[in-house]
Design a protein around this motif. Structure first.
Motif, PDB file in Angstrom:
ATOM      1  N   ALA A  73       0.817  -1.209   0.000  1.00 33.22           N
ATOM      2  CA  ALA A  73       0.000   0.000   0.000  1.00 33.22           C
ATOM      3  C   ALA A  73       0.857   1.267   0.000  1.00 33.22           C
ATOM      4  O   ALA A  73       0.630   2.175   0.781  1.00 33.22           O
ATOM      5  CB  ALA A  73      -0.956   0.001   1.186  1.00 33.22           C
ATOM      6  N   ILE A  77       1.590   0.289   5.102  1.00 32.57           N
ATOM      7  CA  ILE A  77       1.558  -0.842   6.038  1.00 32.57           C
ATOM      8  C   ILE A  77       2.784  -0.824   6.958  1.00 32.57           C
ATOM      9  O   ILE A  77       2.667  -0.939   8.179  1.00 32.57           O
ATOM     10  CB  ILE A  77       1.463  -2.169   5.269  1.00 32.57           C
ATOM     11  N   ALA A 323      -6.873   7.353  -4.350  1.00 31.18           N
ATOM     12  CA  ALA A 323      -6.354   5.995  -4.283  1.00 31.18           C
ATOM     13  C   ALA A 323      -7.303   5.073  -3.524  1.00 31.18           C
ATOM     14  O   ALA A 323      -7.020   3.917  -3.318  1.00 31.18           O
ATOM     15  CB  ALA A 323      -4.981   5.974  -3.632  1.00 31.18           C
TER      16      ALA A 323
ATOM     17  N   ILE B 181      -7.804  -9.594  -9.749  1.00 31.95           N
ATOM     18  CA  ILE B 181      -8.212  -8.188  -9.747  1.00 31.95           C
ATOM     19  C   ILE B 181      -8.008  -7.551  -8.376  1.00 31.95           C
ATOM     20  O   ILE B 181      -7.796  -6.348  -8.270  1.00 31.95           O
ATOM     21  CB  ILE B 181      -9.692  -8.076 -10.201  1.00 31.95           C
ATOM     22  N   ILE B 190      -7.516   2.883  -7.905  1.00 34.23           N
ATOM     23  CA  ILE B 190      -8.589   2.483  -6.992  1.00 34.23           C
ATOM     24  C   ILE B 190      -8.332   1.065  -6.483  1.00 34.23           C
ATOM     25  O   ILE B 190      -7.893   0.204  -7.232  1.00 34.23           O
ATOM     26  CB  ILE B 190      -9.953   2.564  -7.732  1.00 34.23           C
ATOM     27  N   LYS B 191      -8.587   0.857  -5.193  1.00 34.29           N
ATOM     28  CA  LYS B 191      -8.400  -0.487  -4.636  1.00 34.29           C
ATOM     29  C   LYS B 191      -9.665  -1.287  -4.839  1.00 34.29           C
ATOM     30  O   LYS B 191     -10.729  -0.915  -4.386  1.00 34.29           O
ATOM     31  CB  LYS B 191      -8.058  -0.395  -3.162  1.00 34.29           C
ATOM     32  N   ARG B 192      -9.507  -2.400  -5.557  1.00 33.76           N
ATOM     33  CA  ARG B 192     -10.694  -3.201  -5.849  1.00 33.76           C
ATOM     34  C   ARG B 192     -10.712  -4.454  -4.993  1.00 33.76           C
ATOM     35  O   ARG B 192      -9.668  -5.062  -4.750  1.00 33.76           O
ATOM     36  CB  ARG B 192     -10.708  -3.559  -7.331  1.00 33.76           C
ATOM     37  N   PHE B 193     -11.896  -4.860  -4.585  1.00 33.66           N
ATOM     38  CA  PHE B 193     -12.091  -6.079  -3.786  1.00 33.66           C
ATOM     39  C   PHE B 193     -11.144  -6.128  -2.584  1.00 33.66           C
ATOM     40  O   PHE B 193     -10.665  -7.187  -2.216  1.00 33.66           O
ATOM     41  CB  PHE B 193     -11.858  -7.336  -4.646  1.00 33.66           C
ATOM     42  N   ALA B 194     -10.859  -4.988  -1.991  1.00 35.66           N
ATOM     43  CA  ALA B 194      -9.892  -4.987  -0.889  1.00 35.66           C
ATOM     44  C   ALA B 194     -10.606  -4.944   0.461  1.00 35.66           C
ATOM     45  O   ALA B 194      -9.993  -5.157   1.493  1.00 35.66           O
ATOM     46  CB  ALA B 194      -8.942  -3.811  -1.005  1.00 35.66           C
ATOM     47  N   PHE B 195     -11.908  -4.703   0.476  1.00 38.21           N
ATOM     48  CA  PHE B 195     -12.711  -4.701   1.690  1.00 38.21           C
ATOM     49  C   PHE B 195     -12.088  -3.861   2.803  1.00 38.21           C
ATOM     50  O   PHE B 195     -12.170  -4.201   3.976  1.00 38.21           O
ATOM     51  CB  PHE B 195     -12.939  -6.138   2.186  1.00 38.21           C
ATOM     52  N   TYR B 198      -5.700  -2.735   4.019  1.00 39.40           N
ATOM     53  CA  TYR B 198      -4.504  -2.251   3.340  1.00 39.40           C
ATOM     54  C   TYR B 198      -3.647  -3.412   2.858  1.00 39.40           C
ATOM     55  O   TYR B 198      -2.920  -3.309   1.886  1.00 39.40           O
ATOM     56  CB  TYR B 198      -3.676  -1.374   4.283  1.00 39.40           C
ATOM     57  N   GLU B 199      -3.754  -4.520   3.587  1.00 38.91           N
ATOM     58  CA  GLU B 199      -2.929  -5.679   3.235  1.00 38.91           C
ATOM     59  C   GLU B 199      -3.285  -6.199   1.849  1.00 38.91           C
ATOM     60  O   GLU B 199      -2.500  -6.915   1.229  1.00 38.91           O
ATOM     61  CB  GLU B 199      -3.112  -6.799   4.261  1.00 38.91           C
ATOM     62  N   ALA B 201      -4.010  -4.213  -0.653  1.00 37.84           N
ATOM     63  CA  ALA B 201      -3.802  -3.143  -1.632  1.00 37.84           C
ATOM     64  C   ALA B 201      -2.901  -3.585  -2.779  1.00 37.84           C
ATOM     65  O   ALA B 201      -3.067  -3.138  -3.904  1.00 37.84           O
ATOM     66  CB  ALA B 201      -3.195  -1.919  -0.948  1.00 37.84           C
TER      67      ALA B 201
ATOM     68  N   TYR C  31     -17.361   0.782  -8.751  1.00 37.02           N
ATOM     69  CA  TYR C  31     -16.242   1.333  -9.517  1.00 37.02           C
ATOM     70  C   TYR C  31     -16.757   1.826 -10.864  1.00 37.02           C
ATOM     71  O   TYR C  31     -17.704   1.267 -11.410  1.00 37.02           O
ATOM     72  CB  TYR C  31     -15.154   0.268  -9.746  1.00 37.02           C
TER      73      TYR C  31
END
Lengths: 324, 506, 150
Positions: A73, A77, A323, B181, B190-195, B198-199, B201, C31
């Motif tokens: 990230a 992190i 982001a 993805i 954009i962070k997708r499917f990251a819920f 950060y881990e 990302a 998105y």
């Protein structure tokens, strides 16, 4: 009343003990292994700088300084992990311009100003405006003219959304008004390869990365992003000199400790790092790579981070970069 | 003739006592960390880098390179023995290698992996020595459009991986693409499917998934088997490949080397792609494709040669152009700079001892690896004689340590547990995880390059057919589609006819 | 009918695929989709999710027709104990250190097996933990505290 006196006394006692412990800690520091968190995976400039400092600190402190890569990230992190660590001087953190950029890019769980105590700024690596040799321009002004002539046809390769290469490109666009596309890659390496291959025309990339290719003529350097000309490329003007007034985009590296780390330990670390930075070996290592040693004391480094944060925050807001 | 002299010069450098020593240390450490999952060459090189500051640059580079290709050698060991991929590139080796081990043929699998790797190493040393500069120039011709067309070809070929039900296999490819993805989108950030984690990302690590699905999934499945039976057959056959094995493996090794060298030269590909491609080619060319997945030695020989060739040819763009083709290569470039050597085309002329010494040392290193690994096979195979109840906790421990060490992250351990559970669920539902892995490996590259190519061309899709290399891949993709669809369509017609007849009789 | 469904392999495979696809389409709605020539971050996940739902429907119907049963068994004990051991390892690595985390993982996983001999498992835990500390902490120099606080 008696109670209050008692508690006041207790407090003074606690403070005194803490102070003594702190001083004793600084005198004997370090007594065990020191952990240096690098918030990026192995291989990048942060990693190289961090490992170099860790090796030299190990020699000077007499205790092992181990590197702990906690990538992810954009550095968030690893920085979070450092913020949560005990402020006892046994956890240190390497940061770069990404630290200042992340403040405006992410919702952080730590306060970027209050969570850490600055120890030292280590060095600066300017960015460079590098152009594929097939593009018929030989100066920054010519590039801007070409971009105006063919709006939207030129592209900058960037190392990813929110990278300092990306923000440097956005800053260039907003200062010149040139209509240049920004193409994102996964990291600076792939972005550079695309410029060398001539698929994207130019990049505002890290000078460290482009240095060998500028020397071998695979790309043309039109300008560097520092306030002064780069020592390694004295013939190349700064971008500001070349016609983009106010342009300055540098990557930089520094060392932080969690806030609350005893002052004497910070001073001791600064002293050692300062000695490392002054050695000719360090100067040569940085210089060979297109970077420069740029020493700052803890008192100077703190405000510098605040200024950088504000500068990139403005660019991020203007370019509407998100982001999350 | 000059080349010949250069090579002799290179060998004279590499054969000095000091350089031989560092080469040996490198390949030894490489084999060791290759065997351990998670702990890859990148982390190891990073850790050992400071130790090399006081060593002459040539010796240091020889050692670091040894770690790198040594790890590719070692990566196959645990894949074959216990379905635990030691490196990303050896995921494919699990498929048939592990089945061979269960049939008591672990020795043959390990030996053919070593032989294939040695062959690939030798060929690639020669390739680097003779053709490095033109190959590197060729690689530079690849832009996003070429990468997309190439990856598309791989994706279409994925149908070859189908074992049993074609539709389910393709569906699993899509599951893999979706898993790929997860993480920050390269184009938009954009962070997708990251819920919100950060881990996630930077996406899910390929080794995390592979160890979860293959290693943990396999343990779960073995512990669940209600019949008291041995996981590994007790009768272990000869340690070395039979004449029949060697005959079967010759073609795959040669082709695997070619495939690996091709992908190795391209900076924009990951190592698993080379081994997957080799596997698909062998399965398609195999006289009896149904043997694949049941312990076909070709399924070990090809991919193992491919991943070693890939690893070694990654040096081509690095040495001749100073271009890092992977994270590990970026680290080696960093090391070069620390030693005060500016990487790039001038290395060949300015530092011939480094360039030619390194190349010669690679071949010597490959010989060392062969000598080192063949005798170890006996020891590895004996390990399988341990009762499974003692073996599996050890597999769990090494997997966990390895995965944890990648990012020092507990989160990855939880992911590994989740994928272990998914591994057994997919097994129960007869959904093969192999096509899923291919989708996962290719997916991010397909999307990233497609979108980037269209961005650069300003939304004009003709880039894929107007650029000659890209066009070649597109044509090949269409041909593959036709070749593969023909029998499938015929079968589908047949099946539809059969089921409608069944419907009538019911 | 219901009883037949409980063990129907392809029916459940279809359900799994449909759920995965549908969830990804739902999330991807957040998105921006873009257009085919200028894809947004939502394009790929939406299209792929849609395709997966179609595949899932096909597989489900196929399952209803063929009625094939699930043949691979799953021990509930292993399914609970192994992931829990990993969970414990993750938590203990952060809070207690390398040695306790490893010991709990090895001991825990061993107890997922059918045969469990206390002394043997204890020995195994000791040997493996010692070996791992030697290889990973001392040999490879992984920077993890062996036991937190020391």
């Amino acid at each position: 009343m008696k109670h209050k006196v008692k508690s006041l006394f207790a407090m003074i006692l606690v403070c005194a003990v803490a102070l003594c412990v702190g001083m004793a800690a600084a005198q004997s520091y370090p007594t065990k292994t020191v952990r240096l968190i690098i918030p990026f995976p192995p291989g990048g400039s942060n990693d190289i700088v961090g490992r170099f400092i860790a090796t030299k600190l190990t020699e000077r402190l007499g205790k092992q300084v181990v590197v702990d890569n906690r990538g992810g990230a954009g550095g968030v992190i690893g920085t979070e992990a450092a913020a949560k660590s005990e402020p006892d001087g046994y956890t240190l953190l390497i940061i770069s311009s990404a630290y200042a950029i992340n403040t405006s890019l992410y919702k952080l769980s730590y306060d970027p100003v209050k969570a850490f105590a600055p120890i030292a700024k280590l060095g600066t690596g300017p960015n460079v405006l590098a152009v594929y040799p097939g593009v018929p321009v030989n100066s920054v002004k010519e590039l801007i003219a070409l971009a105006k002539e063919k709006p939207g046809q030129l592209n900058f390769a960037s190392a990813g959304v929110g990278s300092f290469q990306h923000l440097g490109s956005e800053l260039f666009k907003s200062l010149t008004g040139a209509d240049i596309g920004i193409v994102q890659f996964k990291g600076g390496g792939p972005a550079m390869i695309d410029v060398i291959g001539g698929h994207t025309q130019a990049a505002l990339g890290s000078l460290i990365q482009f240095m060998p290719h500028i020397k071998s003529g695979k790309v043309k350097a039109l300008g560097t992003g520092g306030a002064k000309r780069s020592v390694s490329l004295p013939d190349v003007p700064t971008i500001a000199e070349a016609g983009v007034a106010g342009y300055e985009a540098n990557n930089w590296w520094g060392v932080l400790a969690p806030a609350g780390t005893p002052r004497p330990i910070i001073d001791r670390l600064y002293k050692e790092i300062s000695a490392i930075l002054s050695s000719p070996e360090t100067q040569k290592l940085f210089g060979d790579q297109g970077a420069e040693v740029d020493k700052m004391t803890p008192a100077e480094f703190g405000p510098y981070i605040v200024v950088e944060t504000a500068k990139w925050g403005k660019v991020i807001k203007e370019a509407n970069i998100k982001a999350e | 003739m000059e080349l010949f002299n250069n090579l002799i010069f290179g060998f004279s450098v590499a054969l000095s006592l000091q350089n031989l020593f560092y080469c040996f240390i490198g390949v030894l450490v490489g084999t060791l960390i290759g065997v351990l999952p998670g702990i890859g060459p990148m982390a190891t090189i990073a850790m050992l880098l400071p130790l090399t500051f006081n060593v002459p640059p040539v010796a240091a580079m020889i050692m670091l390179a040894g770690i790198y290709y040594g790890a590719m050698y070692g990566g196959s060991t645990t894949s074959i023995l216990v379905n635990l991929p030691g490196e990303t590139a050896s995921v494919v080796t699990c498929i048939d290698g592990y089945q061979m081990a269960r049939q008591g043929r672990a020795g043959a699998a390990l030996a053919i992996a070593a032989i294939g790797s040695f062959f690939a190493g030798t060929v690639c040393t020669l390739l680097i020595a003779f053709f490095a500069p033109p190959l590197a120039e060729f690689a530079l011709k690849f832009s996003s459009a070429e990468y997309f067309s190439l990856m598309l070809m791989g994706l279409v070929a994925a149908a070859v991986l189908a074992h049993g039900n074609m539709v389910k296999s393709l569906a699993m490819v899509v599951v893999g693409l979706l898993l790929g993805i997860v993480g920050a989108d390269v184009n938009s950030g954009i962070k997708r499917f990251a819920f919100g984690f950060y881990e996630l990302a930077d996406g899910i690590g390929v080794v995390t998934i592979a160890v979860g699905v293959f290693a943990v999934g396999e343990i779960l499945s073995n512990l669940s088997d209600p019949e008291e039976r041995q996981v590994f057959t007790s009768k272990v056959m000869n340690l070395f490949p039979t004449r029949e094995d060697l005959k079967r493996s010759f073609g795959p090794i040669v082709r695997g080397t070619g495939v690996g060298a091709f992908f190795g030269v391209l900076p924009g590909t990951t190592p698993a792609i080379a081994s997957f491609s080799s596997y698909m080619i062998e399965k398609k060319l195999g006289k009896d494709p149904s043997r694949f997945g049941q312990g076909a030695i070709e399924g070990v020989a090809g991919p193992e040669s491919a991943n070693n060739a890939d690893a070694q040819c990654k040096f081509i763009p690095m040495l001749t152009l100073g271009i890092p083709a992977s994270g590990t290569m970026a680290l080696m470039l960093g090391a070069l700079m620390i030693y005060g050597i500016a990487p790039g085309p001038q290395v060949m002329t300015d530092k011939p001892d480094l360039f030619w010494g390194l190349i010669a040392s690679m071949w010597i290193g490959n010989v060392m690896l062969l000598v080192l690994n063949l005798p170890l096979i006996g020891m590895w195979v004996r390990l399988l004689k341990l009762p499974y109840r003692l073996l599996f906790p050890a597999i769990m421990a090494f997997s966990a340590i390895g995965i944890y060490s990648v990012n020092s992250s507990s989160f990855d351990i939880y992911l590994m547990a989740i994928f272990g559970v998914l591994g057994i669920v997919w097994r129960m539902l007869d959904c093969s995880p192999v096509p899923m892995m291919l989708g996962f490996v290719l997916g991010p590259m397909v999307e990233e390059n497609l979108r980037r190519a269209l961005q650069v061309s300003r939304g004009d899709p003709s880039v894929f057919v107007t650029r000659p290399i890209s066009l070649a891949f597109v044509v090949a993709t269409v041909l593959i589609l036709i070749v593969m669809a023909a029998p499938a369509v015929r079968k589908l017609w047949g099946a539809a006819g059969a089921s409608s007849r069944e419907g009538v009789t019911e | 009918m219901k009883i037949a469904l409980r063990n129907n392999k392809d029916f459940w495979a279809g359900i799994m695929l449909i759920t995965t696809g549908a969830v990804s389409v739902l999330i991807a709605r957040g998105y921006s989709f873009g257009s085919t020539m200028r894809m947004g971050p939502g394009y790929f996940p939406s299209v792929l999710g849609g395709i997966l739902v179609l595949f899932g429907l096909y597989v489900m119907i196929m399952g209803l027709r063929s009625g094939e049963k699930i043949t691979v068994h799953c021990s509930i004990r292993a399914l609970i104990v192994l992931p829990l051991s990993l969970l414990a390892f993750g938590v203990l690595m952060t809070h207690a250190g390398f040695i306790p985390a490893l010991a709990v993982l090895i001991f825990g996983s061993a107890s997922a097996g059918r045969e469990f001999k206390f002394v043997e498992v204890l020995l195994l835990t000791l040997i493996l933990t010692g070996f791992s500390v030697a290889v990973f902490s001392w040999g490879l120099g992984l920077p993890y505290p062996l036991i937190k606080g020391f």
